[in-house]
Design a protein around this motif. Structure first.
Motif, mmCIF file in Angstrom:
data_model
loop_
_atom_site.group_PDB
_atom_site.id
_atom_site.type_symbol
_atom_site.label_atom_id
_atom_site.label_comp_id
_atom_site.label_asym_id
_atom_site.label_seq_id
_atom_site.Cartn_x
_atom_site.Cartn_y
_atom_site.Cartn_z
ATOM 1 N N UNK A 1 0.832 -1.210 0.000
ATOM 2 C CA UNK A 1 0.000 0.000 0.000
ATOM 3 C C UNK A 1 0.863 1.256 0.000
ATOM 4 N N UNK A 2 1.947 1.220 0.769
ATOM 5 C CA UNK A 2 2.835 2.385 0.825
ATOM 6 C C UNK A 2 3.504 2.616 -0.533
ATOM 7 N N UNK A 3 3.906 1.548 -1.190
ATOM 8 C CA UNK A 3 4.512 1.682 -2.514
ATOM 9 C C UNK A 3 3.514 2.263 -3.504
ATOM 10 N N UNK A 4 2.253 1.799 -3.441
ATOM 11 C CA UNK A 4 1.221 2.345 -4.330
ATOM 12 C C UNK A 4 0.986 3.825 -4.049
ATOM 13 N N UNK A 5 1.030 4.208 -2.778
ATOM 14 C CA UNK A 5 0.847 5.614 -2.417
ATOM 15 C C UNK A 5 1.991 6.477 -2.940
ATOM 16 N N UNK A 6 3.211 5.954 -2.842
ATOM 17 C CA UNK A 6 4.371 6.692 -3.352
ATOM 18 C C UNK A 6 4.258 6.879 -4.869
ATOM 19 N N UNK A 7 3.863 5.818 -5.572
ATOM 20 C CA UNK A 7 3.714 5.916 -7.019
ATOM 21 C C UNK A 7 2.624 6.911 -7.402
ATOM 22 N N UNK A 8 1.545 6.916 -6.643
ATOM 23 C CA UNK A 8 0.473 7.869 -6.941
ATOM 24 C C UNK A 8 0.958 9.303 -6.777
#
Length: 327
Positions: A144-151
């Motif tokens: 989830x944190x990786x997805x947030x960073x990418x967003x």
């Protein structure tokens, strides 16, 4: 520092920092070692009967040693995004040691995913009471944190894209917007590559768990199925990272192309000025020669005629270029 996490009476996990003299609870399901000392490593080793890798051992792991099983414990090392709120984030090595009694995590940095999971786990119904459930929740928080960073990177890329195509010609002359955009592109690509590398290591851990770890009988949920689902989430993030990387490459090509176009305009302007000044220069060169047999030197209107000729032959090329729409 040792954090012990064990079930609470209100259907949630309870976190506590253990001092040097405190002992582990029998129902502790997660032992988090943050910058552990040799004494703290020894305490955990004696409690669970396992070997805790040092910082140097974690850093110098060979690819074949990232995931292995020893004395019934599964050792898995993944790289997790750390300091993602900074301009240039980094990757932190985190070792997960899954045993029948508890999950042990060894880390020497503080990735934001751990705090995210801890906030979830300490709420009612936030996490199961098995070590496998804690590992599943940690991996979910990392993804989830990786997805947030990418967003966040995607939003910044959109802003940079609008800035590129709204740039003005004078920005090139002043070394303005394009130089900043190229620098931002490099920073965004660094973050995306870190996220991709992190997700590749997490995917390897998930594939190992899905294929080799047998769910204990006491567990009430199918962690293998959840891990396979997490693999699909990781692969989706990797595809998104590839998309953003391709978008950055397009932006870089577009930026360099716009810089080249603006530079060509400047070079073309100098070329036009040079061509326009060639006839006046030729006339001035001819009448600057020191030959005696030059009848024009004795003309009364020779000097004004030379000046008018130079101005006329400077204006005519300019008008021709304007007619051809080269300017």
């Amino acid at each position: 520092m040792i954090h012990g996490i064990c079930p609470d009476s209100r259907d949630k996990l309870r976190s506590a920092t253990l001092g040097p003299a405190e002992i582990f609870s029998a129902d502790t399901v997660w032992i988090d070692l943050l910058n552990p000392t040799p004494e703290e490593d020894k305490r955990v080793e004696e409690h669970l009967g396992i070997s805790i890798p040092t910082r140097e051992e974690m850093h110098d792991l060979e690819p074949s040693e990232i995931i292995y099983t020893e004395n019934g414990a599964h050792y898995m090392t993944a790289r997790v995004i750390c300091q993602s709120e900074t301009i240039v984030p980094k990757l932190a090595d985190v070792t997960f040691i899954l045993t029948e009694k508890a999950l042990v995590t060894v880390r020497y940095d503080e990735p934001g995913a751990f705090n995210i999971f801890l906030n979830r786990a300490t709420k009612p119904g936030g996490c199961g009471e098995q070590p496998e459930a804690v590992l599943d929740g940690l991996i979910e928080a990392i993804v989830d944190r990786a997805a947030e960073v990418l967003r966040g990177v995607g939003d910044k890329i959109d802003m940079a894209s609008r800035r590129i195509f709204a740039g003005r010609a004078q920005d090139v002359e002043q070394g303005g917007v394009y130089q900043v955009v190229i620098q931002r592109i490099g920073q965004h690509e660094h973050i995306i590559s870190n996220v991709r590398e992190s997700m590749m290591s997490v995917e390897r851990v998930l594939l190992f768990l899905s294929a080799n770890y047998k769910r204990p009988k006491k567990a009430q949920t199918g962690f293998s199925a959840e891990w396979r689902s997490a693999v699909r989430d990781v692969q989706a993030i990797e595809e998104h990272a590839t998309f953003l990387s391709n978008k950055l490459q397009f932006m870089l090509d577009a930026t360099l192309g716009l810089v080249s176009i603006e530079q060509n305009k400047i070079i073309k302007l100098f070329s036009v000025v040079s061509v326009a000044l060639m006839p006046p220069t030729l006339i001035a060169s001819i009448y600057g020669m020191n030959f005696k047999a030059m009848p024009e030197l004795d003309w009364q209107w020779g000097y004004p005629l030379a000046l008018v000729s130079m101005v006329l032959f400077a204006v005519l090329p300019y008008l021709f270029f304007r007619w051809k729409k080269w300017l």
